[in-house]
Enzyme design. Structure first.
Site, PDB file in Angstrom:
ATOM      1  N   ASP A  18       3.376  -7.376   3.544  1.00 45.92           N
ATOM      2  CA  ASP A  18       3.696  -6.455   2.149  1.00 45.92           C
ATOM      3  C   ASP A  18       4.425  -5.785   2.939  1.00 45.92           C
ATOM      4  O   ASP A  18       6.050  -5.005   2.648  1.00 45.92           O
ATOM      5  CB  ASP A  18       3.189  -6.719   1.380  1.00 45.92           C
ATOM      6  CG  ASP A  18       2.348  -7.475   0.823  1.00 45.92           C
ATOM      7  OD1 ASP A  18       2.930  -8.545   0.720  1.00 45.92           O
ATOM      8  OD2 ASP A  18       1.476  -7.396   0.291  1.00 45.92           O
ATOM      9  N   ARG A  98      -9.364   2.434  -2.639  1.00 46.00           N
ATOM     10  CA  ARG A  98      -7.683   3.263  -3.107  1.00 46.00           C
ATOM     11  C   ARG A  98      -7.551   4.203  -3.731  1.00 46.00           C
ATOM     12  O   ARG A  98      -6.682   5.520  -2.865  1.00 46.00           O
ATOM     13  CB  ARG A  98      -7.088   1.752  -4.619  1.00 46.00           C
ATOM     14  CG  ARG A  98      -6.755   0.348  -3.710  1.00 46.00           C
ATOM     15  CD  ARG A  98      -6.071   0.202  -2.537  1.00 46.00           C
ATOM     16  NE  ARG A  98      -5.834  -1.190  -1.792  1.00 46.00           N
ATOM     17  CZ  ARG A  98      -5.974  -1.328  -0.873  1.00 46.00           C
ATOM     18  NH1 ARG A  98      -6.566  -0.431   0.170  1.00 46.00           N
ATOM     19  NH2 ARG A  98      -5.708  -2.554  -0.180  1.00 46.00           N
ATOM     20  N   ASP A 127      -5.075  -3.757  -7.225  1.00 44.87           N
ATOM     21  CA  ASP A 127      -4.914  -2.906  -6.421  1.00 44.87           C
ATOM     22  C   ASP A 127      -3.359  -1.920  -7.046  1.00 44.87           C
ATOM     23  O   ASP A 127      -3.186  -0.565  -6.770  1.00 44.87           O
ATOM     24  CB  ASP A 127      -4.454  -2.782  -5.135  1.00 44.87           C
ATOM     25  CG  ASP A 127      -5.916  -3.061  -4.144  1.00 44.87           C
ATOM     26  OD1 ASP A 127      -6.598  -2.770  -4.526  1.00 44.87           O
ATOM     27  OD2 ASP A 127      -5.488  -4.011  -2.179  1.00 44.87           O
ATOM     28  N   SER A 179      -4.757 -12.776   3.068  1.00 43.34           N
ATOM     29  CA  SER A 179      -4.146 -11.774   2.660  1.00 43.34           C
ATOM     30  C   SER A 179      -6.029 -10.989   3.273  1.00 43.34           C
ATOM     31  O   SER A 179      -6.403 -12.135   2.126  1.00 43.34           O
ATOM     32  CB  SER A 179      -4.336 -12.316   1.263  1.00 43.34           C
ATOM     33  OG  SER A 179      -3.780 -10.463   0.383  1.00 43.34           O
TER      34      SER A 179
END
Length: 409
Positions: A18, A98, A127, A179
């Protein structure tokens, strides 16, 4: 802020699929803006190798690699561990990382005078919320760019095609395109065959697991470990004083070899859908077990039960990206109070994916062998008769009233 006014963007950069294609995409769609890549090192180890060369080659002006490992452990993992917070069997590996990374992003954005912060989270996942709520806490007026909510790419296959067309080097291919998210606490796997809950994970396939082995491939003899805690935090492993971070890293090695910490979960995402994920959390699973065992002898019944209730709320706050909120801080204050006597040693036996209690000791233990013994003790068993009479009085009165009413009818 209008697109034409965005001249400098700070990008949360992992070097994965990404964020790798986001650099050329930003330059194409935001007037050839300057892109400053920021990678938060939360223990993803080899994933940081070659990151600067890759970021610069794909168009970034510079790369910051922030060492957040100690901050991540001490300010996010340990408070969550002390709380016993678990979200639907998930030990919150991505969720705790995060807000820590986002705080670092904002620091660099302010330092660089950036016009916006960009992340590579999809519009389906959790996220995006975790990053953006943390950014709003530290920089409430900072514009946020989320390409997955803007571009025309619809799948990871199309992302790979975009990368190939723009000469972006990738370490993955269409066959191994899981992922993944990795840090010193866990590794998550999503996508491909895992999207069907009916498919068993290929635990024994070479290269699939990275932090652990399948329990079938674990040693045939058990491994014993001892963990010391002070006020709820791990401070020593097998008699050797160590930082919490080093204990986690050591337990990852020990636990991984014994097939500990594999979780195959269908979880309820914040955005409303269910998703299937496979998690490797060897050291974290051991620490949660050891901490829980120690609390069984150090906490009184009412405190333990109340703590178990708030653990659900704590886990939901962390999962939902609400780390920087008054409620989470208030719950942490409660948890810290409960941990004042959670000091002692726990011995565990690890065997083929299992964690087996092998002993627990604490100077603050509330367990009395004399009181609990089936043998002779100072406990006067006749005291229980009066207790039961008082405890059962409401039941007795209710029954007498019912019988009286039935007799009248």
């Amino acid at each position: 802020m209008k697109k034409e006014n965005i001249k400098k963007v700070v990008l949360a950069y992992s070097g994965g699929l990404d964020t790798s294609i986001i650099i050329p995409w930003l330059k194409e769609n935001y007037n050839n803006c300057e892109v400053i890549a920021v990678s938060g090192n939360v223990g993803q180890a080899d994933e940081l190798e070659g990151l600067e060369e890759k970021a610069l080659k794909t168009g970034a002006s510079k790369l910051y690699v922030l060492d957040l490992t100690d901050e991540y452990v001490d300010e996010y993992i340990i408070p969550t561990l002390k709380a016993g917070a678990v979200y639907e069997d998930y030990l919150l590996g991505t969720s705790t990382a995060r807000p820590c990374i986002a705080k670092g992003l904002v620091d660099i954005a302010i330092k660089e005078g950036a016009d916006a912060i960009c992340h590579g989270c999809t519009g389906k996942g959790n996220d995006q919320v975790r990053f953006e709520l943390a950014i709003k806490h530290f920089a409430p007026t900072m514009p946020i760019i989320a390409p997955w909510r803007e571009w025309d790419l619809k799948s990871r296959e199309e992302e790979i095609e975009y990368a190939e067309a723009h000469n972006v080097p990738l370490k993955i291919n269409r066959e191994t395109n899981y992922s993944k998210d990795k840090n010193l606490w866990h590794l998550s796997h999503e996508g491909l065959d895992l999207e069907d809950p009916g498919n068993e994970p290929t635990y024994e396939k070479e290269g699939f697991l990275e932090m652990s082995v399948s329990p079938l491939q674990a040693p045939d003899t058990p491994t014993y470990i001892e963990i010391d805690f002070e006020q709820g935090a791990p401070v020593a492993l097998n008699g050797e004083a160590m930082s919490a971070k080093d204990i986690i890293l050591a337990l990852n090695e020990i636990g991984g070899k014994n097939g500990i910490g594999l979780q195959d979960i269908v979880e309820n995402r914040l955005v409303g859908m269910k998703s299937r994920g496979l998690y490797e959390t060897p050291g974290g699973t051991i620490l949660y077990k050891a901490h829980n065992v120690l609390e069984t002898i150090c906490l009184d019944k009412m405190t333990m039960h109340e703590k178990q209730r708030i653990a659900i709320t704590f886990a939901e706050l962390v999962y939902n990206g609400q780390w920087f909120t008054p409620l989470r801080e208030a719950l942490s204050a409660f948890v810290d109070k409960t941990q004042e006597t959670v000091t002692g040693k726990v011995k565990l036996k690890l065997y083929k994916g299992n964690i087996i209690n092998a002993g627990v000791w604490s100077p603050y233990s509330l367990y009395s062998e004399d009181l609990a013994s089936f043998g002779e003790s100072d406990y006067d068993q006749t005291d229980s008769a009066g207790f039961i009479n008082l405890y059962g009085l409401p039941i007795k009165v209710q029954a007498m009233m019912t019988q009286k009413k039935q007799a009248q009818d």
